[in-house]
Design an enzyme around this catalytic site. Structure first.
Site, PDB file in Angstrom:
ATOM      1  N   GLU A  14      41.120  21.449  14.363  1.00 31.47           N
ATOM      2  CA  GLU A  14      41.748  21.029  13.112  1.00 31.47           C
ATOM      3  C   GLU A  14      42.911  20.059  13.291  1.00 31.47           C
ATOM      4  O   GLU A  14      43.066  19.122  12.517  1.00 31.47           O
ATOM      5  CB  GLU A  14      42.272  22.241  12.315  1.00 31.47           C
ATOM      6  CG  GLU A  14      41.202  23.211  11.866  1.00 31.47           C
ATOM      7  CD  GLU A  14      41.119  24.398  12.792  1.00 31.47           C
ATOM      8  OE1 GLU A  14      41.227  24.184  14.006  1.00 31.47           O
ATOM      9  OE2 GLU A  14      40.957  25.524  12.306  1.00 31.47           O
ATOM     10  N   ASP A 100      39.537  27.344  13.743  1.00 28.98           N
ATOM     11  CA  ASP A 100      40.045  28.714  13.802  1.00 28.98           C
ATOM     12  C   ASP A 100      38.960  29.727  13.424  1.00 28.98           C
ATOM     13  O   ASP A 100      38.094  29.453  12.586  1.00 28.98           O
ATOM     14  CB  ASP A 100      41.238  28.889  12.854  1.00 28.98           C
ATOM     15  CG  ASP A 100      42.434  28.074  13.292  1.00 28.98           C
ATOM     16  OD1 ASP A 100      42.540  27.782  14.500  1.00 28.98           O
ATOM     17  OD2 ASP A 100      43.261  27.725  12.431  1.00 28.98           O
ATOM     18  N   ASP A 102      38.716  32.236  11.436  1.00 29.43           N
ATOM     19  CA  ASP A 102      38.896  32.992  10.207  1.00 29.43           C
ATOM     20  C   ASP A 102      38.010  32.324   9.156  1.00 29.43           C
ATOM     21  O   ASP A 102      37.269  31.391   9.470  1.00 29.43           O
ATOM     22  CB  ASP A 102      40.369  33.054   9.783  1.00 29.43           C
ATOM     23  CG  ASP A 102      41.004  31.673   9.620  1.00 29.43           C
ATOM     24  OD1 ASP A 102      40.257  30.665   9.597  1.00 29.43           O
ATOM     25  OD2 ASP A 102      42.231  31.592   9.520  1.00 29.43           O
ATOM     26  N   GLU A 104      38.617  30.365   6.617  1.00 30.46           N
ATOM     27  CA  GLU A 104      38.878  28.948   6.363  1.00 30.46           C
ATOM     28  C   GLU A 104      38.402  28.095   7.538  1.00 30.46           C
ATOM     29  O   GLU A 104      37.808  27.032   7.354  1.00 30.46           O
ATOM     30  CB  GLU A 104      40.371  28.726   6.113  1.00 30.46           C
ATOM     31  CG  GLU A 104      40.694  27.322   5.650  1.00 30.46           C
ATOM     32  CD  GLU A 104      42.112  27.182   5.163  1.00 30.46           C
ATOM     33  OE1 GLU A 104      42.430  26.125   4.595  1.00 30.46           O
ATOM     34  OE2 GLU A 104      42.905  28.123   5.350  1.00 30.46           O
ATOM     35  N   TYR A 324      46.740  33.592  17.933  1.00 31.24           N
ATOM     36  CA  TYR A 324      46.530  33.112  16.558  1.00 31.24           C
ATOM     37  C   TYR A 324      47.433  33.852  15.582  1.00 31.24           C
ATOM     38  O   TYR A 324      47.552  35.083  15.641  1.00 31.24           O
ATOM     39  CB  TYR A 324      45.065  33.299  16.169  1.00 31.24           C
ATOM     40  CG  TYR A 324      44.687  32.601  14.892  1.00 31.24           C
ATOM     41  CD1 TYR A 324      44.960  31.255  14.704  1.00 31.24           C
ATOM     42  CD2 TYR A 324      44.049  33.289  13.861  1.00 31.24           C
ATOM     43  CE1 TYR A 324      44.613  30.607  13.530  1.00 31.24           C
ATOM     44  CE2 TYR A 324      43.683  32.657  12.694  1.00 31.24           C
ATOM     45  CZ  TYR A 324      43.974  31.307  12.536  1.00 31.24           C
ATOM     46  OH  TYR A 324      43.631  30.675  11.367  1.00 31.24           O
ATOM     47  N   ARG A 326      47.450  34.002  12.135  1.00 33.38           N
ATOM     48  CA  ARG A 326      46.994  34.539  10.848  1.00 33.38           C
ATOM     49  C   ARG A 326      46.124  35.768  11.116  1.00 33.38           C
ATOM     50  O   ARG A 326      44.943  35.659  11.396  1.00 33.38           O
ATOM     51  CB  ARG A 326      46.231  33.483  10.051  1.00 33.38           C
ATOM     52  CG  ARG A 326      47.151  32.496   9.361  1.00 33.38           C
ATOM     53  CD  ARG A 326      46.417  31.643   8.350  1.00 33.38           C
ATOM     54  NE  ARG A 326      45.720  30.542   8.985  1.00 33.38           N
ATOM     55  CZ  ARG A 326      46.252  29.340   9.221  1.00 33.38           C
ATOM     56  NH1 ARG A 326      47.514  29.123   8.907  1.00 33.38           N
ATOM     57  NH2 ARG A 326      45.544  28.385   9.793  1.00 33.38           N
ATOM     58  N   HIS A 371      41.183  39.582  15.406  1.00 34.83           N
ATOM     59  CA  HIS A 371      40.966  40.865  16.066  1.00 34.83           C
ATOM     60  C   HIS A 371      42.190  41.372  16.813  1.00 34.83           C
ATOM     61  O   HIS A 371      42.146  42.456  17.378  1.00 34.83           O
ATOM     62  CB  HIS A 371      39.793  40.743  17.040  1.00 34.83           C
ATOM     63  CG  HIS A 371      38.527  40.302  16.371  1.00 34.83           C
ATOM     64  ND1 HIS A 371      37.981  40.980  15.299  1.00 34.83           N
ATOM     65  CD2 HIS A 371      37.715  39.242  16.600  1.00 34.83           C
ATOM     66  CE1 HIS A 371      36.868  40.363  14.912  1.00 34.83           C
ATOM     67  NE2 HIS A 371      36.702  39.304  15.670  1.00 34.83           N
TER      68      HIS A 371
END
Length: 952
Positions: A14, A100, A102, A104, A324, A326, A371
């Protein structure tokens, strides 16, 4: 390998910073490029191609009658980036989508797949930390695209589009144009408004107690104790009063006289120890950070907003310092547990590490974003001292916080003991009580355990007693004590504390509203929309938020219900897990559910006739005063004068005696008057919080507004009165026109001169001379000789007027079209022609501002090699290396900004490329639309999980 094979692999992430870090861990055969976030989205109706506006996508960008199929377009500012990615893909044998892990991130990967349409194998590469080992493991162990996660994110996007586009127009028509509603933002706004309502309804109560200082022997052994019982009844504390100010339960409520009497009597009484109790003290460490707890602790300890905390954490993650950021998981991987325990053992000793690793269960439902908890990256953690030479400022402070929390989470409990001592005394007959009891508590920590590394911050507690670590002197039952002092102490109960960003995030998490990736952006949105503002750390709702919340509560009750909003998050989790279908769920939400007689969003907004816009925007604050949210802002209105009951219209005797119009005798506004009464109104300034708007404060504003101002005298030049007044935008002076002049219309209309007071002026002490000076602005400083070029090309000398003026951006000089800033407002009156000419003799740099030195310097940019500085420009502060400029974001703090952040902003700006004109963008979209009416999901390549174009 085929003859045309290049052996190159393309990795797409990203952000440019992430791409740069990862590129260093992969070999020369790998190209790592950034998409710079999302590359396409559902366009707004205004951005739709003309032929699409009339079709099923025209209203929402979503075809609600065809399984809620969305229409996607590549963002206009990403077309250059997409072209670059396609060029790189042509030279690659494999494509790795490394966004990422997740929802998004998975959606970004899917959009890249759909847009690039690769003809080479595609692999999904995922990781939770950016270290060499983690990146190489991720490259070797890829997976398929998780279409269930994509479904969940797409459902969220469509849901938010439907919610916003259906509800926001209702707010425009019934409250104010330009407002917005959102699935999470409206509920969060309601939470802040409800807390302010509690503060508005709160009634303070006063109570007293006694604090004494006692000692069993010498003054060095003195300790304090508080009065806890009077004649067998517990003494009331703040927790014994309700928000209505009334006492709850059977307790002794002391007033000042009783407390003072007891304090005097205790000084002469014999005080002895009547009870001693001791119990073990144990305190356990907190779990490793989740997104929510990181934002809370960063707010408490580092004074970082949620948005800033996440921005700093993002940089730490992308540069390989933390995992990470988030996540709502508190779990640590086995390697992280080993690393934390070993580091704690090395730094603090074996006694500080328990025999078995600590595992923390997540208290919030549906922990799913990642996780693992937020922790230092790697299989061996770097200490803050080891990274001090690489990161500074907020980045270092946040890393240190994360490191300490992670290490402490695997350390032993803190141990100690808590002693509670009760002191008794019999007072003399003249005292307000006969038997009194004082209590003192002290905690002694004998083994600090995890507290040697870290101690969690605490939010301010309402009506809380101090919980202090102190050692009491050795005492036993019957020990006689000397009274050193006894003092009566008065208290007032406090209202519920306003939310801070930290406590609001905590409340959102507890209620299940939003997800880790949305907390910071939601709070930022309600601040940007004007629903909430900051007063210090506290979040204060605006009156506009009150009106919007009331409309939502009364007419869209279910949509701002906390449990319903949380259940929507759970439903999205089910879609992410593959246990629910996107289209089925959206149909039920939008069209309703016949099985449960549940009304859908479409029907909720269909009947707006029963919404009383005036009532929605009216907040009754009592005593005949209301606040109304008008087109130009909030104001107070007197619906019933003081002394008149607003419900019955009954007039008090005092009001009847003081007001000749109260008895209907024909005074203005009374029954005998032909002139209707006009309610008094006054604008509410932004610095008055809703809970401060009492009826008394409102009447003060009304009286000030009704005041025509203080007449300072007459202008000797025209004989008009000069008046000083307080206005909505601050104090000012103006002249009063006579009726004949004021009645002139059209070209003959005369506008009264008006001028704001300078910042250092006081409205109460302003005199006529100063007012006339203000009204004389702009002031002609004098005439100066200037050089101009004539029509024949020859240079001519002409006389030009220099004036001193006060403008939107401060005081300045004007000579023709050339403007120069002044340093102070006082210079408008004082500056001479010689001084003005000296200012104009200096070279002009840009606009009307004089040359300014850089606000901050960061050294050479790693890409351009040129010095990077922060400058102050016409539109605010910006970072530049002389070639690329990028404006500081709303939450970028100049004082704490690091060189890494400045380099990152320039890299992002370069990656976006130059801004293209909208006209060109529309032409491109329209051309593409002739081939394809909707961007539908197609089956992925063999290396990815298959995904149908239309989903059930």
């Amino acid at each position: 390998m085929s003859p045309t094979s290049t052996g190159r692999k393309l990795v797409i992430v990203e952000s440019p910073a992430k791409a740069k870090t990862i590129a260093g861990y992969l070999g020369p055969d790998w190209d790592v490029e950034a998409s710079v976030g999302h590359i396409r989205d559902i366009p707004t109706p205004s951005e739709m191609p003309a032929d699409m506006k009339k079709g099923p996508f025209g209203r929402f960008g979503v075809d609600v009658d065809n399984d809620f199929e969305p229409y996607y377009v590549v963002d206009s500012d990403k077309k250059k980036k997409v072209a670059e990615l396609k060029r790189l893909l042509k030279g690659a044998d494999e494509l790795y989508l490394a966004t990422d892990e997740d929802r998004e991130g998975e959606a970004i990967a899917w959009h890249l797949l759909e847009t690039l349409q690769p003809k080479v194998p595609v692999k999904r590469m995922v990781f939770h930390e950016i270290t060499k080992e983690a990146i190489q493991r991720a490259a070797a162990n890829t997976r398929d695209l998780d279409t269930a996660l994509v479904d969940a994110q797409e459902t969220r996007r469509i849901l938010d589009r439907l919610y916003g586009y259906e509800i926001s127009p209702v707010l425009w028509r019934k409250v104010k144009a330009g407002l917005s509603a959102g699935r999470v933002q409206s509920v969060t706004t309601r939470m802040v408004v409800e807390r302010e309502r509690e503060r508005m309804a709160f009634r303070s109560a006063n109570y007293w107690d006694v604090e004494g200082e006692f000692t069993p022997d010498a003054a060095s052994s003195a300790f304090t104790a508080r009065l806890s019982q009077v004649d067998g009844k517990r003494v009331a504390t703040g927790r014994d009063f309700g928000d209505d100010g009334q006492l709850k339960g059977e307790v002794a409520h002391l007033d000042e006289a009783a407390a003072t009497g007891i304090a005097h009597a205790v000084m002469a009484a014999d005080v002895t120890v009547v009870n001693v109790a001791e119990k073990p003290y144990t305190r356990r460490p907190s779990a490793p950070f989740t997104t929510s707890t990181l934002q809370q602790e960063a707010s408490r300890k580092l004074r970082l907003s949620s948005k800033n905390a996440m921005r700093v954490a993002q940089r730490l993650y992308e540069n390989g310092y933390i995992t990470y950021m988030r996540t709502d998981s508190t779990a640590l991987s086995q390697s992280a547990l080993t690393a934390a325990r070993q580091q704690a053992r090395d730094l603090y000793g074996g006694d500080y590490v328990p025999d078995a690793p600590r595992n923390y269960a997540k208290k919030v439902k549906n922990a799913q974003e990642a996780h693992e908890a937020i922790r230092p990256a790697g299989d061996r953690f770097r200490t803050p001292a080891q990274v001090a030479g690489e990161i500074r400022g907020d980045e270092f402070a946040l890393y240190e916080l994360i490191w300490k929390r992670t290490i402490a989470s695997q350390m032993a409990d803190a141990k100690g003991s808590t002693a509670t001592v009760k002191l008794g005394a019999t007072l003399d007959r003249e005292a307000p009580a006969e038997q009194v009891e004082f209590t003192a508590s002290g905690t002694v920590i004998t083994f600090r355990g995890f507290m040697a590394a870290y101690e969690e911050g605490r939010d301010e507690q309402r009506n809380a007693n101090a919980d202090e670590e102190r050692r009491l002197p050795r005492m036993g039952v019957g020990t006689e004590l000397k009274v050193i002092r006894a003092e009566a102490d008065g208290h007032d109960t406090s209202p519920p504390a306003r939310y801070t960003e930290a406590t609001l995030v905590k409340a959102m998490e507890e209620k299940g509203i939003g997800r880790p990736s949305t907390y910071a952006s939601t709070i930022g949105t309600i601040q940007d929309r004007g629903y909430v503002s900051n007063r210090g750390n506290a979040l204060v709702p605006s009156w506009l938020a009150f009106a919007v919340t009331r409309l939502m509560e009364e007419h869209f009750t279910r949509l701002v219900d906390y449990d319903f909003t949380a259940s929507m998050e759970e439903d999205l989790d089910q879609i992410a897990n593959g246990d629910a279908q996107r289209a089925t769920w959206l149909k039920r939400f939008y069209f309703g559910d016949e099985a449960t007689s549940s009304e859908g969003l479409r029907d909720l907004v269909a009947d707006l006739g029963d919404i009383d816009a005036r009532a929605i925007s009216t907040i009754d604050i009592g005593d005949g005063i209301v606040v109304r949210v008008g087109r130009y802002g909030p104001y107070v209105e007197e619906v019933a004068p003081a002394g008149v009951d607003p419900v019955t219209g009954e007039v008090s005797e005092a009001y009847a005696a003081a007001s000749p119009s109260a008895d209907g005798s024909g005074a203005e506004g009374g029954e005998g008057s032909d002139k209707p009464a006009t309610p008094r109104r006054a604008t509410i300034n932004d610095d008055i919080a809703p809970d401060e708007m009492t009826p008394a404060k409102a009447r003060e504003l009304l009286d000030t507004a009704a005041d025509d101002g203080r007449v300072l005298g007459q202008d000797p030049g025209n004989g008009r009165d000069i008046v000083a007044k307080a206005g909505r935008y601050g104090p000012y002076v103006t002249e009063v026109l006579d009726e004949e002049t004021a009645a002139l219309k059209g070209k003959a209309k005369v506008k009264p001169r008006t001028a704001s007071l300078f910042a250092d002026m006081d409205l109460a002490t302003l005199d006529l001379d100063t007012a006339l000076k203000l009204l004389s602005l702009p002031r002609i400083v004098g005439m100066t000789t200037d050089k101009v070029t004539g029509e024949d090309g020859k240079e001519l000398s002409v006389q030009v007027e220099i004036t001193a003026q006060n403008g939107r951006y401060g005081p300045y000089l004007k000579k023709g079209t050339d403007s120069r800033s002044l340093q102070t407002e006082q210079q408008l009156f004082d500056i001479t022609l010689e001084q003005a000419e000296a200012i104009y003799a200096e070279p002009k740099q840009r606009g009307r501002a004089a040359a300014k030195p850089p606000l901050k310097e960061f050294g050479p940019d790693p890409v351009s090699g040129k010095p990077v500085v922060v400058k102050d420009g016409r539109f605010g502060e910006y970072v530049t290396d002389g070639e690329t400029n990028t404006t500081l974001r709303r939450d970028d703090d100049l004082e704490t900004m690091t060189a890494a952040r400045a380099f990152e902003m320039l890299a992002e700006k370069r990656a976006k490329g130059p801004t293209t004109r909208k006209r060109a963008a529309k032409k491109t979209v329209k051309k593409a639309a002739t081939k394809k009416t909707a961007a539908k999901k197609t089956a992925a390549k063999k290396t990815t999980a298959k995904k149908a174009a239309k989903k059930a």
